[in-house]
Design a protein around this motif. Structure first.
Motif, short mmCIF file in Angstrom:
data_model
loop_
_atom_site.label_atom_id
_atom_site.label_comp_id
_atom_site.label_asym_id
_atom_site.label_seq_id
_atom_site.Cartn_x
_atom_site.Cartn_y
_atom_site.Cartn_z
N UNK A 40 0.82 -1.21 0.00
CA UNK A 40 0.00 0.00 0.00
C UNK A 40 0.86 1.26 0.00
N UNK A 41 1.83 1.33 0.87
CA UNK A 41 2.69 2.52 0.97
C UNK A 41 3.54 2.69 -0.29
N UNK A 42 4.10 1.59 -0.80
CA UNK A 42 4.94 1.68 -2.00
C UNK A 42 4.14 2.15 -3.20
N UNK A 43 2.95 1.57 -3.39
CA UNK A 43 2.14 1.99 -4.54
C UNK A 43 1.60 3.40 -4.36
N UNK A 44 1.35 3.82 -3.14
CA UNK A 44 0.90 5.18 -2.90
C UNK A 44 1.95 6.18 -3.37
N UNK A 45 3.21 5.96 -3.00
CA UNK A 45 4.27 6.87 -3.43
C UNK A 45 4.49 6.80 -4.94
N UNK A 46 4.42 5.61 -5.50
CA UNK A 46 4.61 5.48 -6.95
C UNK A 46 3.50 6.20 -7.71
N UNK A 47 2.25 6.00 -7.27
CA UNK A 47 1.13 6.67 -7.95
C UNK A 47 1.15 8.18 -7.73
N UNK A 48 1.61 8.63 -6.58
CA UNK A 48 1.70 10.08 -6.34
C UNK A 48 2.73 10.71 -7.26
N UNK A 49 3.85 10.04 -7.46
CA UNK A 49 4.87 10.56 -8.37
C UNK A 49 4.37 10.52 -9.81
N UNK A 50 3.73 9.42 -10.17
CA UNK A 50 3.28 9.22 -11.55
C UNK A 50 2.10 10.11 -11.91
N UNK A 51 1.09 10.21 -11.00
CA UNK A 51 -0.13 10.95 -11.31
C UNK A 51 -0.09 12.39 -10.82
N UNK A 52 0.51 12.62 -9.69
CA UNK A 52 0.54 13.96 -9.12
C UNK A 52 -0.73 14.33 -8.38
N UNK A 53 -1.68 13.45 -8.28
CA UNK A 53 -2.95 13.72 -7.61
C UNK A 53 -3.07 12.77 -6.41
N UNK A 54 -3.16 13.33 -5.22
CA UNK A 54 -3.18 12.52 -4.00
C UNK A 54 -4.44 11.66 -3.90
N UNK A 55 -5.58 12.21 -4.30
CA UNK A 55 -6.83 11.47 -4.21
C UNK A 55 -6.80 10.22 -5.08
N UNK A 56 -6.43 10.38 -6.34
CA UNK A 56 -6.37 9.23 -7.25
C UNK A 56 -5.29 8.24 -6.82
N UNK A 57 -4.17 8.76 -6.35
CA UNK A 57 -3.10 7.89 -5.89
C UNK A 57 -3.56 7.04 -4.71
#
Length: 143
Positions: free
Chosen positions: A88-105
């Motif tokens: 969960x934590x790893x994918x959260x950081x990856x999606x935040x970097x990739x998408x830039x949107x905290x809600x979607x991440x």
């Protein structure tokens, strides 16, 4: 620290090679000398499923000792809580970097847990045999 977990139990149900054993899970204060004056409960009944090829040699109501390794508890804890948290934590950081949107991440990282737990569910039969308790009959003394 002991490498085994032992519980005294009573056979509650037998179906084929599966035994359902009832154990009393005692609280820490169950052995206290003042427990008669305390309002807390002394423990709860729990049921443990045991797979044994010689299940037909047991009888309902027979006292048995169930035993498991502490390693089983550590593996179960790792699979149920630690690995999903790390995922969960790893994918959260990856999606935040990739998408830039905290809600979607956050939503997508929570969504990653669905296939993880589905794969864990698919492996339930394999894990059931790997993380299984063993059973030993307790010899009754006759006077």
């Amino acid at each position: 620290m002991a490498n085994t977990i032992k519980h005294l139990g009573v056979v509650d149900n037998i179906e084929g090679v599966h035994l359902k054993v009832k154990i009393l899970q005692a609280t820490a204060c169950a052995t206290c000398s003042a427990k008669g004056f305390c309002t807390s409960t002394g423990g709860k009944e729990k049921f443990v499923d045991v797979i044994d090829k010689d299940a037909s040699s047991y009888q309902v109501g027979e006292q048995v000792m169930i035993e498991g390794e502490t390693f089983m508890g550590m593996v179960a804890l790792l699979l149920a809580f630690v690995l999903p948290f790390v995922l969960l934590i790893a994918t959260l950081f990856i999606f935040m970097i990739w998408m830039g949107n905290e809600l979607y991440a956050g939503v997508f990282s929570l969504g990653i847990l669905i296939p993880y737990y589905y794969l864990l569910w698919l492996q339930r039969d394999r894990l059931k045999y790997r993380l299984a308790f063993t059973i030993t009959p307790i010899k009754q003394l006759t006077i």
